[in-house]
Design a protein around this motif. Structure first.
Motif, PDB file in Angstrom:
ATOM      1  N   LEU A  45      -6.222   2.919   3.566  1.00 35.43           N
ATOM      2  CA  LEU A  45      -5.490   4.098   3.314  1.00 35.43           C
ATOM      3  C   LEU A  45      -5.648   4.765   2.114  1.00 35.43           C
ATOM      4  O   LEU A  45      -5.155   3.886   1.049  1.00 35.43           O
ATOM      5  CB  LEU A  45      -4.053   4.082   3.715  1.00 35.43           C
ATOM      6  CG  LEU A  45      -3.473   5.178   3.620  1.00 35.43           C
ATOM      7  CD1 LEU A  45      -3.666   6.349   4.574  1.00 35.43           C
ATOM      8  CD2 LEU A  45      -1.523   4.934   4.165  1.00 35.43           C
ATOM      9  N   GLU A  46      -5.938   5.968   1.866  1.00 36.20           N
ATOM     10  CA  GLU A  46      -6.158   6.511   0.632  1.00 36.20           C
ATOM     11  C   GLU A  46      -5.218   7.804   0.554  1.00 36.20           C
ATOM     12  O   GLU A  46      -5.513   8.715   1.353  1.00 36.20           O
ATOM     13  CB  GLU A  46      -7.420   6.900   0.250  1.00 36.20           C
ATOM     14  CG  GLU A  46      -7.955   7.731  -1.111  1.00 36.20           C
ATOM     15  CD  GLU A  46      -9.227   8.067  -1.505  1.00 36.20           C
ATOM     16  OE1 GLU A  46      -9.622   7.843  -2.451  1.00 36.20           O
ATOM     17  OE2 GLU A  46      -9.800   8.615  -0.316  1.00 36.20           O
ATOM     18  N   THR A  68      -8.758   5.995   6.061  1.00 34.38           N
ATOM     19  CA  THR A  68      -8.170   7.040   6.400  1.00 34.38           C
ATOM     20  C   THR A  68      -7.545   7.716   5.064  1.00 34.38           C
ATOM     21  O   THR A  68      -6.826   7.051   4.526  1.00 34.38           O
ATOM     22  CB  THR A  68      -6.769   6.452   7.183  1.00 34.38           C
ATOM     23  OG1 THR A  68      -7.375   6.142   8.198  1.00 34.38           O
ATOM     24  CG2 THR A  68      -5.970   7.607   7.563  1.00 34.38           C
ATOM     25  N   THR A  69      -7.833   8.783   4.847  1.00 32.75           N
ATOM     26  CA  THR A  69      -7.527   9.401   3.595  1.00 32.75           C
ATOM     27  C   THR A  69      -6.934  10.914   3.709  1.00 32.75           C
ATOM     28  O   THR A  69      -7.063  11.708   4.659  1.00 32.75           O
ATOM     29  CB  THR A  69      -8.781   9.671   2.568  1.00 32.75           C
ATOM     30  OG1 THR A  69      -8.526  10.229   1.662  1.00 32.75           O
ATOM     31  CG2 THR A  69      -9.779  10.605   3.409  1.00 32.75           C
ATOM     32  N   ASP A 110      -5.137  -2.772   5.139  1.00 31.53           N
ATOM     33  CA  ASP A 110      -5.324  -4.132   4.213  1.00 31.53           C
ATOM     34  C   ASP A 110      -5.271  -3.552   2.712  1.00 31.53           C
ATOM     35  O   ASP A 110      -4.869  -4.446   1.861  1.00 31.53           O
ATOM     36  CB  ASP A 110      -6.748  -4.653   4.224  1.00 31.53           C
ATOM     37  CG  ASP A 110      -7.004  -5.035   5.809  1.00 31.53           C
ATOM     38  OD1 ASP A 110      -6.230  -5.761   6.346  1.00 31.53           O
ATOM     39  OD2 ASP A 110      -7.999  -4.530   6.338  1.00 31.53           O
ATOM     40  N   LEU A 111      -5.572  -2.279   2.423  1.00 31.38           N
ATOM     41  CA  LEU A 111      -5.457  -1.595   1.178  1.00 31.38           C
ATOM     42  C   LEU A 111      -4.888  -0.292   1.102  1.00 31.38           C
ATOM     43  O   LEU A 111      -5.473   0.572   2.160  1.00 31.38           O
ATOM     44  CB  LEU A 111      -6.750  -1.916   0.446  1.00 31.38           C
ATOM     45  CG  LEU A 111      -7.031  -1.262  -0.911  1.00 31.38           C
ATOM     46  CD1 LEU A 111      -6.145  -1.912  -1.879  1.00 31.38           C
ATOM     47  CD2 LEU A 111      -8.637  -1.342  -1.261  1.00 31.38           C
ATOM     48  N   ILE A 112      -4.022  -0.067   0.492  1.00 35.04           N
ATOM     49  CA  ILE A 112      -3.517   1.322   0.321  1.00 35.04           C
ATOM     50  C   ILE A 112      -3.966   1.991  -1.207  1.00 35.04           C
ATOM     51  O   ILE A 112      -3.363   1.099  -2.242  1.00 35.04           O
ATOM     52  CB  ILE A 112      -1.978   1.406   0.693  1.00 35.04           C
ATOM     53  CG1 ILE A 112      -1.888   1.254   2.260  1.00 35.04           C
ATOM     54  CG2 ILE A 112      -1.510   2.909   0.030  1.00 35.04           C
ATOM     55  CD1 ILE A 112      -0.211   1.000   2.569  1.00 35.04           C
ATOM     56  N   ILE A 113      -4.334   2.822  -1.343  1.00 39.91           N
ATOM     57  CA  ILE A 113      -4.918   3.486  -2.809  1.00 39.91           C
ATOM     58  C   ILE A 113      -3.791   4.668  -2.963  1.00 39.91           C
ATOM     59  O   ILE A 113      -3.753   5.595  -2.100  1.00 39.91           O
ATOM     60  CB  ILE A 113      -6.343   3.822  -2.628  1.00 39.91           C
ATOM     61  CG1 ILE A 113      -7.306   2.952  -2.272  1.00 39.91           C
ATOM     62  CG2 ILE A 113      -6.657   4.522  -4.111  1.00 39.91           C
ATOM     63  CD1 ILE A 113      -7.512   1.856  -3.423  1.00 39.91           C
ATOM     64  N   ILE A 114      -3.061   4.714  -3.997  1.00 39.74           N
ATOM     65  CA  ILE A 114      -2.249   5.887  -4.556  1.00 39.74           C
ATOM     66  C   ILE A 114      -2.874   6.563  -5.522  1.00 39.74           C
ATOM     67  O   ILE A 114      -3.099   6.047  -6.764  1.00 39.74           O
ATOM     68  CB  ILE A 114      -0.920   5.469  -5.039  1.00 39.74           C
ATOM     69  CG1 ILE A 114      -0.034   4.622  -3.673  1.00 39.74           C
ATOM     70  CG2 ILE A 114      -0.052   6.654  -5.184  1.00 39.74           C
ATOM     71  CD1 ILE A 114       1.163   4.256  -3.954  1.00 39.74           C
ATOM     72  N   ALA A 137      -2.447  -4.879  -0.219  1.00 38.51           N
ATOM     73  CA  ALA A 137      -2.203  -4.639  -1.600  1.00 38.51           C
ATOM     74  C   ALA A 137      -2.153  -3.161  -1.644  1.00 38.51           C
ATOM     75  O   ALA A 137      -2.781  -2.486  -0.894  1.00 38.51           O
ATOM     76  CB  ALA A 137      -3.376  -5.147  -2.574  1.00 38.51           C
ATOM     77  N   ILE A 138      -1.555  -2.785  -2.834  1.00 36.59           N
ATOM     78  CA  ILE A 138      -1.288  -1.280  -3.053  1.00 36.59           C
ATOM     79  C   ILE A 138      -1.861  -1.036  -4.369  1.00 36.59           C
ATOM     80  O   ILE A 138      -1.618  -1.623  -5.372  1.00 36.59           O
ATOM     81  CB  ILE A 138       0.021  -0.639  -2.863  1.00 36.59           C
ATOM     82  CG1 ILE A 138       0.570  -0.910  -1.436  1.00 36.59           C
ATOM     83  CG2 ILE A 138       0.032   0.695  -3.430  1.00 36.59           C
ATOM     84  CD1 ILE A 138       2.079  -0.462  -1.299  1.00 36.59           C
ATOM     85  N   ILE A 139      -3.030  -0.288  -4.468  1.00 35.53           N
ATOM     86  CA  ILE A 139      -3.638  -0.122  -5.707  1.00 35.53           C
ATOM     87  C   ILE A 139      -3.207   1.374  -6.335  1.00 35.53           C
ATOM     88  O   ILE A 139      -3.443   2.134  -5.536  1.00 35.53           O
ATOM     89  CB  ILE A 139      -4.970  -0.058  -5.850  1.00 35.53           C
ATOM     90  CG1 ILE A 139      -5.559  -1.619  -5.613  1.00 35.53           C
ATOM     91  CG2 ILE A 139      -5.721   0.334  -7.259  1.00 35.53           C
ATOM     92  CD1 ILE A 139      -6.715  -1.819  -5.454  1.00 35.53           C
ATOM     93  N   THR A 140      -2.782   1.474  -7.582  1.00 35.14           N
ATOM     94  CA  THR A 140      -2.285   2.783  -7.784  1.00 35.14           C
ATOM     95  C   THR A 140      -3.140   3.023  -9.333  1.00 35.14           C
ATOM     96  O   THR A 140      -3.439   2.331 -10.017  1.00 35.14           O
ATOM     97  CB  THR A 140      -0.932   2.964  -8.482  1.00 35.14           C
ATOM     98  OG1 THR A 140      -0.186   2.302  -7.306  1.00 35.14           O
ATOM     99  CG2 THR A 140      -0.292   4.122  -8.830  1.00 35.14           C
TER     100      THR A 140
END
Length: 200
Positions: A45-46, A68-69, A110-114, A137-140
């Motif tokens: 998710l972005e 999904t963005t 699996d991964l969320i990009i902020i 994980a959440i990557i900011t």
């Protein structure tokens, strides 16, 4: 075929740069695509699509990846749609035109990009942490904010930038003090963090 893909990617990247649309830095996207491979990430998710460059790069990193963005700027959303279609990735990249804080998603990622409005990082985190897989994980991105975050506030003349710096510092403090998660910070690109749950 590979040359064509590379050429199309360069065109997307250059168009964004020419129009002063911020896209993820090379060092950052390289880190994220490595993270995807190392952790066998499949669903992403972005938050903050811009013109779709980072979504495309992530989708191209593995044929198993779906993205999904979310983008709230109409012009950027339309450009992203065009770019995703250009790269023939409509089946693996889902674009949502809306304010991320208004979007309701049921699936887990699996991964969320902020990588959106820096002043709302904490709100994005709190809203979407329930969509994170247990081992996800959440990557900011943009936690350095062009070096401003490390500057003394009195040396920053712009009131708006001072306000953003305060928000980013508050978010970093929030990550450091969050007992449910552990966060690593990396001084690459414009500064990123990787946040994972503390598993008992």
């Amino acid at each position: 075929m590979v040359k064509e893909i590379y050429k199309d990617l360069e065109e997307i990247k250059q168009e964004a740069l020419d129009e002063n649309i911020p896209i993820m830095q090379d060092e950052t996207i390289d880190f994220i695509t490595d993270y995807i491979a190392d952790n066998r990430v499949k669903k992403i998710l972005e938050i903050g699509t811009a013109v779709g460059y980072s979504s495309i790069m992530m989708a191209l990193s593995s044929p198993l990846v779906t993205v999904t963005t979310i983008e709230k700027d109409k012009d950027r959303y339309i450009k992203a749609l065009k770019n995703v279609k250009k790269m023939n990735l409509e089946d693996r990249i889902t674009l949502i035109y809306n304010d991320a804080l208004e979007v309701k998603l049921k699936e887990k990622f699996d991964l969320i990009i902020i990588d959106a409005a820096k002043s709302k990082n904490k709100e994005f985190f709190n809203k979407f942490e329930n969509n994170l897989e247990i081992t996800g994980a959440i990557i900011t991105d943009n936690l350095s904010f062009h070096g401003y975050v490390k500057k003394d506030l009195k040396d920053i003349t712009s009131r708006n930038i001072r306000g953003l710096v305060k928000k980013i510092r508050s978010y970093i403090e929030f990550l450091n003090n969050n007992i449910k998660y552990k966060t690593k910070f990396y001084e690459l690109g414009d500064g990123i963090s990787v946040t994972e749950r503390r598993l008992k």
